[in-house]
Design a protein around this motif. Structure first.
Motif, PDB file in Angstrom:
ATOM      1  N   LEU A 157      36.671  -7.693  -7.100  1.00 20.28           N
ATOM      2  CA  LEU A 157      37.890  -6.940  -6.836  1.00 20.28           C
ATOM      3  C   LEU A 157      38.386  -6.285  -8.120  1.00 20.28           C
ATOM      4  N   ALA A 158      38.718  -5.005  -8.044  1.00 17.75           N
ATOM      5  CA  ALA A 158      39.339  -4.275  -9.147  1.00 17.75           C
ATOM      6  C   ALA A 158      40.808  -4.095  -8.790  1.00 17.75           C
ATOM      7  N   LEU A 159      41.684  -4.760  -9.543  1.00 15.89           N
ATOM      8  CA  LEU A 159      43.085  -4.867  -9.156  1.00 15.89           C
ATOM      9  C   LEU A 159      44.007  -4.326 -10.247  1.00 15.89           C
ATOM     10  N   PRO A 160      45.134  -3.741  -9.869  1.00 21.64           N
ATOM     11  CA  PRO A 160      46.093  -3.283 -10.876  1.00 21.64           C
ATOM     12  C   PRO A 160      46.922  -4.445 -11.407  1.00 21.64           C
ATOM     13  N   ALA A 181      44.756 -13.311  -5.132  1.00 21.28           N
ATOM     14  CA  ALA A 181      44.019 -12.230  -4.467  1.00 21.28           C
ATOM     15  C   ALA A 181      42.606 -12.640  -4.067  1.00 21.28           C
ATOM     16  N   GLU A 182      41.887 -13.310  -4.963  1.00 25.01           N
ATOM     17  CA  GLU A 182      40.511 -13.702  -4.639  1.00 25.01           C
ATOM     18  C   GLU A 182      40.465 -14.590  -3.399  1.00 25.01           C
ATOM     19  N   ASP A 204      39.080  -8.614 -11.535  1.00 30.88           N
ATOM     20  CA  ASP A 204      39.462  -8.209 -12.884  1.00 30.88           C
ATOM     21  C   ASP A 204      40.433  -7.046 -12.762  1.00 30.88           C
ATOM     22  N   ASN A 205      41.046  -6.707 -13.867  1.00 28.62           N
ATOM     23  CA  ASN A 205      41.921  -5.544 -13.922  1.00 28.62           C
ATOM     24  C   ASN A 205      41.110  -4.268 -13.716  1.00 28.62           C
ATOM     25  N   GLU A 206      41.661  -3.328 -12.958  1.00 30.07           N
ATOM     26  CA  GLU A 206      40.909  -2.121 -12.612  1.00 30.07           C
ATOM     27  C   GLU A 206      40.568  -1.263 -13.829  1.00 30.07           C
ATOM     28  N   ALA A 207      41.425  -1.225 -14.839  1.00 31.37           N
ATOM     29  CA  ALA A 207      41.113  -0.433 -16.031  1.00 31.37           C
ATOM     30  C   ALA A 207      39.940  -1.036 -16.794  1.00 31.37           C
ATOM     31  N   ASN A 208      39.868  -2.368 -16.848  1.00 30.39           N
ATOM     32  CA  ASN A 208      38.732  -3.016 -17.502  1.00 30.39           C
ATOM     33  C   ASN A 208      37.422  -2.620 -16.831  1.00 30.39           C
ATOM     34  N   LEU A 209      37.416  -2.637 -15.507  1.00 33.11           N
ATOM     35  CA  LEU A 209      36.186  -2.349 -14.776  1.00 33.11           C
ATOM     36  C   LEU A 209      35.827  -0.867 -14.846  1.00 33.11           C
ATOM     37  N   ALA A 391      33.080  -2.533 -10.850  1.00 37.30           N
ATOM     38  CA  ALA A 391      33.167  -3.856 -10.226  1.00 37.30           C
ATOM     39  C   ALA A 391      31.855  -4.231  -9.555  1.00 37.30           C
ATOM     40  N   ALA A 392      31.278  -3.285  -8.806  1.00 34.54           N
ATOM     41  CA  ALA A 392      30.007  -3.558  -8.130  1.00 34.54           C
ATOM     42  C   ALA A 392      28.893  -3.821  -9.138  1.00 34.54           C
TER      43      ALA A 392
END
Length: 409
Positions: A157-160, A181-182, A204-209, A391-392
């Motif tokens: 999951l890519a999350l804000p 969330a997970e 993880d955080n969406e910006a990281n991914l 993420a994938a």
């Protein structure tokens, strides 16, 4: 009486070595593209017999394919060609943002095989409903991957917001606080797949991914240390140092959108005043240009069109945002000395109007005086740098570290 000839420690050591060697062979084939078993043996420093045993296991796991004939380049029998399989294991990335969900399936070659995006406003919607919607979309993509002979082995999951340990600690733009969330997503997906078996779920955080996707698939060349800034409704950031993500003590590094530009500035959803997000976030950009912030993605397209046509208000709104971004980015450059600063998300297409004012601040404020020593280090992200793909791909990179852990059970 214990009649085992191998102690538990020795067995663990043997398993660890084999896991390492499986990973080594798989990564070598992926890097080479097409390669014979003999060539793999020479590259990794193992015997041909050992490599053949490892290759057979990777073929059984569906990670490799073997076909065709190629000359060995010397006397003797020609070898068959090994390639990373385009069927078999696949990873899923699920980006849950403020106003859309995007699900992407990536195979072991890193190719984006299936992608579905749905736009819907998640503000004010209970987290469980948002995650259930994402699970339904994910289940549709899983069905599509089966049609391509792919087997999904995990979901990321890519999350804000602030993400740690599978929990969104805080996501101000969504109104989420301490959302597991997970677990919620995994349970919702499992309900939709009662006979499909539970899939591992990470987050993880969406910006990281997005930054990792840019690093793995983008046009950075040999750059291994860079700052990534992404704009959507919020402003996110990530810092990659020597090819590794900088996470900080609690996993929350990179929240550059909440660096304060002006303590007397507008109130931010995080509770502070004058955060960068209030000047360079999507709503701020559109409002400053005289466009209804509620138009969302369509509004950004209109902003780009107006700026391209020379509309003074649109150009000024972007120049002001670029100026504020430059002030914040200069501080980050002085602190971490990255080789490049990459602008992603909505900033990628708006780069022509953000760049001049941002670059001016960077040139003035970077204390080393080397911002332009080897050409501009401020650049737009590639089309490959999106969070769902990152993420994938992370699922696939984890598989490559331990292929046997993803065997069909």
């Amino acid at each position: 009486m214990n009649k085992s000839l191998t102690s538990p420690a020795a067995k663990a050591g043997h398993e660890s070595v084999r896991r390492h060697n499986l990973s080594l062979v798989l990564r070598t084939v992926r890097e080479e593209g097409e390669v014979t078993r003999a060539r793999v043996a020479s590259l990794v420093g193992l015997t041909r017999a050992a490599v053949s045993s490892l290759v057979e296991e990777l073929l059984e796991l569906g990670c490799l394919s073997e076909s065709g004939k190629t000359s060995s380049g010397s006397a003797g029998r020609p070898g068959t060609v090994l390639t990373v399989s385009r069927t078999g294991p696949a990873g899923l990335g699920v980006e849950i943002n403020i106003d859309y969900v995007s699900v992407c399936a990536v195979d072991l070659t890193g190719t984006d095989r299936v992608r579905v995006t749905e736009h819907t406003d998640h503000r004010g919607v209970p987290p469980a409903e948002v995650l259930a919607h994402a699970a339904r979309l994910t289940n549709r993509v899983i069905a599509s991957t089966r049609e391509q002979d792919l087997r999904v082995v995990g979901v990321e999951l890519a999350l804000p917001g602030l993400v740690s340990g599978g929990v969104v600690r805080q996501a101000p733009n969504l109104g989420w606080s301490r959302v597991a969330a997970e677990g919620i997503f995994g349970q919702a997906l499992g309900t939709l797949r009662p006979t499909g078996g539970a899939l591992p779920v990470g987050s993880d955080n969406e910006a990281n991914l997005a930054a990792l996707a840019e690093y793995w698939f983008g046009g950075l060349g040999g750059i291994r240390t860079f700052l990534y800034l992404t704009g959507e409704i919020g402003v996110g950031g990530a810092l990659v140092l020597n090819g590794q993500m900088l996470r900080g003590a609690h996993g929350f590094a990179g929240e550059i959108g909440h660096v304060v530009v002006d303590p007397q500035g507008p109130l931010c959803r995080c509770g502070a005043h004058g955060c960068l997000e209030q000047y360079a976030g999507r709503a701020a950009l559109l409002a400053a240009a005289g466009i209804d912030p509620g138009q969302g993605v369509r509004g950004i397209a209109e902003l780009e069109q107006r700026a391209a046509a020379g509309d003074a208000r649109a150009v000024e709104s972007l120049a002001t945002a670029g100026d504020r971004m430059g002030v914040v980015l200069a501080g980050a450059v002085n602190l971490f000395d990255p080789e490049a600063v990459v602008l992603g998300g909505i900033y990628r297409t708006l780069m022509p109007w953000l760049e001049r004012s941002a670059d001016a601040q960077l040139t003035t404020r970077v204390v080393s005086g080397r911002w332009h020593a080897d050409g501009s280090r401020l650049r737009a992200s590639s089309l490959s740098g999106d969070a769902a793909r990152g993420a994938a791909a992370r699922v696939m990179y984890e598989l490559m570290e331990n292929p046997a852990a993803y065997a069909v059970r």
